[in-house]
Design a protein around this motif. Structure first.
Motif, PDB file in Angstrom:
ATOM      1  N   LEU A   1    -113.135  33.895 -40.969  1.00  0.00           N
ATOM      2  CA  LEU A   1    -114.252  34.399 -41.774  1.00  0.00           C
ATOM      3  C   LEU A   1    -115.585  34.081 -41.105  1.00  0.00           C
ATOM      4  N   LYS A   2    -115.679  32.894 -40.523  1.00  0.00           N
ATOM      5  CA  LYS A   2    -116.928  32.503 -39.862  1.00  0.00           C
ATOM      6  C   LYS A   2    -117.209  33.349 -38.617  1.00  0.00           C
TER       7      LYS A   2
ATOM      8  N   THR B   1    -105.639  23.128 -38.291  1.00  0.00           N
ATOM      9  CA  THR B   1    -107.017  23.631 -38.186  1.00  0.00           C
ATOM     10  C   THR B   1    -107.042  25.062 -37.673  1.00  0.00           C
TER      11      THR B   1
ATOM     12  N   SER C   1    -113.073  39.584 -42.195  1.00  0.00           N
ATOM     13  CA  SER C   1    -112.937  39.501 -43.644  1.00  0.00           C
ATOM     14  C   SER C   1    -111.464  39.697 -44.003  1.00  0.00           C
TER      15      SER C   1
ATOM     16  N   THR D   1    -117.413  36.622 -51.868  1.00  0.00           N
ATOM     17  CA  THR D   1    -116.390  37.641 -52.070  1.00  0.00           C
ATOM     18  C   THR D   1    -117.028  38.915 -52.632  1.00  0.00           C
TER      19      THR D   1
ATOM     20  N   GLU E   1    -117.329  35.245 -45.189  1.00  0.00           N
ATOM     21  CA  GLU E   1    -117.677  33.851 -44.923  1.00  0.00           C
ATOM     22  C   GLU E   1    -118.489  33.241 -46.065  1.00  0.00           C
ATOM     23  N   LYS E   2    -119.395  34.070 -46.640  1.00  0.00           N
ATOM     24  CA  LYS E   2    -120.333  33.518 -47.630  1.00  0.00           C
ATOM     25  C   LYS E   2    -120.119  34.123 -49.007  1.00  0.00           C
TER      26      LYS E   2
ATOM     27  N   ASP F   1    -106.453  27.702 -40.242  1.00  0.00           N
ATOM     28  CA  ASP F   1    -107.408  27.783 -41.352  1.00  0.00           C
ATOM     29  C   ASP F   1    -108.073  29.164 -41.359  1.00  0.00           C
ATOM     30  N   PRO F   2    -107.856  29.952 -42.419  1.00  0.00           N
ATOM     31  CA  PRO F   2    -108.436  31.307 -42.460  1.00  0.00           C
ATOM     32  C   PRO F   2    -109.953  31.305 -42.513  1.00  0.00           C
ATOM     33  N   THR F   3    -110.572  30.179 -42.879  1.00  0.00           N
ATOM     34  CA  THR F   3    -112.042  30.171 -42.939  1.00  0.00           C
ATOM     35  C   THR F   3    -112.662  30.315 -41.554  1.00  0.00           C
TER      36      THR F   3
ATOM     37  N   ARG G   1    -112.781  38.851 -49.120  1.00  0.00           N
ATOM     38  CA  ARG G   1    -113.348  37.523 -48.854  1.00  0.00           C
ATOM     39  C   ARG G   1    -114.135  37.548 -47.550  1.00  0.00           C
TER      40      ARG G   1
END
Length: 411
Positions: free
Chosen positions: A371-372, A363, A376, A405, A402-403, A366-368, A400
């Motif tokens: 982003l959140k 977890t 970027s 690209t 969060e929402k 996790d690159p997301t 990339r």
């Protein structure tokens, strides 16, 4: 001396060819180019010197729409692939010279059995070389992990088979993790595209903080074309045979195995069959674990029963004076039982804790999450960009967020 216009001279050539070559001929050649336009097929034929591979003859050929509409499906049905550059063909042709467009051979028939024979010969030659190099069975010597949950997938991102594969794995109680390495799965670019994807997997496999893959799945599904020639090449077979992870192929065809299928660790027919193979592998592991749990419980139960029986026999022979000793033995047995159960409990808790730590590690990576938080990532040619000197003018960058690209071009 008479002077002709170009049209008049070309007319004489046309008449000479029509008079001297007024029949059809079977010709063997290699296709150096093949394309369709408005229903017609335009070919470039070539013959190479067998020793130097240097072209010794070239010619243009055309197959008109009415004829091509019948020959094309017949050829693809027999050979399992469309006409394309590099194929050796046997064509029935007649000569045609046009005053404005020059000379070409007009195709009236194609012999698919000739191409089949050449394809089979080339495949056998590739197999012979792989065995001669001692790498034909290298993949078969690898062992697929019983916990194969981290899967690298080589496929076209838009292929229906890829979606079926991912959805089937997701619809299980097991924590499968897949990562797509996009590749072209038909046409002349298949070989290099798959090799590039394998290189990317190998590079990520050796990165310090990357979660290692357990195996690679090469899948191809959907689409109307039957072109599988890209999977019958020596270079691709060598790359797959020498790859350090087990490779599972689910190319999605019912004809004879491709060379890629032959050198892979496991060959299945379709992407969904590849998913089922991985699911079955994990189910088998789960079944073994459950069997071990049952055996441990059965062993402990038998041990308790044996000890209780032994104590019962001793109690019958020991005078009441030694009843205290019996009580001590029962207490000791109870302690042994508690120690065994406590040990098993601690072992299970330790393994559960280790799995929780692994899950937290995955977890955290996790690159997301980054982003959140407002960060970027900028990708250049599919790879993370760390140094601006790696790009040049007119290169395409993908940022990339969060929402979504953003795609930009370097000036």
């Amino acid at each position: 001396m008479t002077t002709f216009t170009l049209y008049e001279l070309n007319s004489l050539v046309r008449q000479a060819i029509e008079n001297a070559m007024d029949q059809e001929y079977w010709v063997e050649a290699e296709l150096s180019e093949c394309r369709e336009s408005r229903g017609h097929c335009y070919m470039e034929l070539i013959q190479k010197d067998e020793r130097s591979n240097t072209p010794v003859a070239r010619a243009s050929a055309k197959c008109w729409k009415n004829t091509w509409g019948m020959l094309q499906p017949h050829f693809e049905r027999i050979t399992g692939q469309p006409l394309h550059a590099g194929l050796k063909v046997r064509l029935k042709v007649y000569a045609q010279f046009h005053e404005a467009f020059g000379f070409s051979w007009i195709v009236t028939d194609i012999d698919p059995t000739y191409t089949l024979g050449d394809m089979a010969q080339r495949r056998q030659e590739i197999i012979r070389k792989l065995k001669e190099e001692g790498i034909f069975d290298l993949q078969k010597e690898l062992t697929l992990s019983p916990f194969a949950l981290n899967i690298a997938v080589i496929s076209s991102e838009t292929a229906a088979g890829y979606g079926d594969f991912v959805n089937q794995l997701a619809d299980t109680p097991f924590a499968f993790r897949t990562q797509l390495f996009p590749a072209i799965m038909q046409g002349e670019q298949v070989e290099q595209s798959i090799i590039t994807a394998l290189n990317a997997i190998y590079q990520q496999q050796n990165e310090l903080f990357a979660l290692p893959f357990d195996c690679v799945v090469i899948i191809r599904g959907g689409g109307a074309t039957a072109d599988l020639s890209g999977f019958d090449t020596l270079t691709l077979a060598e790359n797959v045979a020498n790859f350090p992870l087990p490779i599972i192929t689910g190319i999605g065809h019912d004809r004879d195995e491709s060379v890629l299928d032959m050198v892979s660790h496991t060959r299945v027919k379709t992407p969904t069959a590849a998913a089922q193979f991985l699911i079955s592998n994990t189910e088998k592991t789960q079944h073994h674990i459950e069997q071990y749990e049952e055996r441990i419980a059965h062993f402990v139960k038998n041990k308790i029963e044996v000890e209780q029986l032994r104590l019962a026999n001793l109690s019958e022979r020991i005078p009441p004076l030694f009843s205290l000793t019996r009580a001590k033995q029962e207490t000791l047995l109870e302690r042994h039982l508690q120690a065994i159960l406590s040990h098993l409990q601690r072992r299970f808790e330790k393994e559960e804790h280790r799995l929780d730590l692994l899950e937290q590690k995955v977890t955290a990576l996790d690159p997301t999450l980054l982003l959140k938080r407002g960060y970027s990532m900028t990708l250049h040619k599919g790879k993370l960009l760390r140094d601006p000197s790696q790009v040049k003018s007119n290169d395409e960058l993908v940022t990339r967020l969060e929402k979504g690209t953003i795609i930009s071009i370097v000036k």
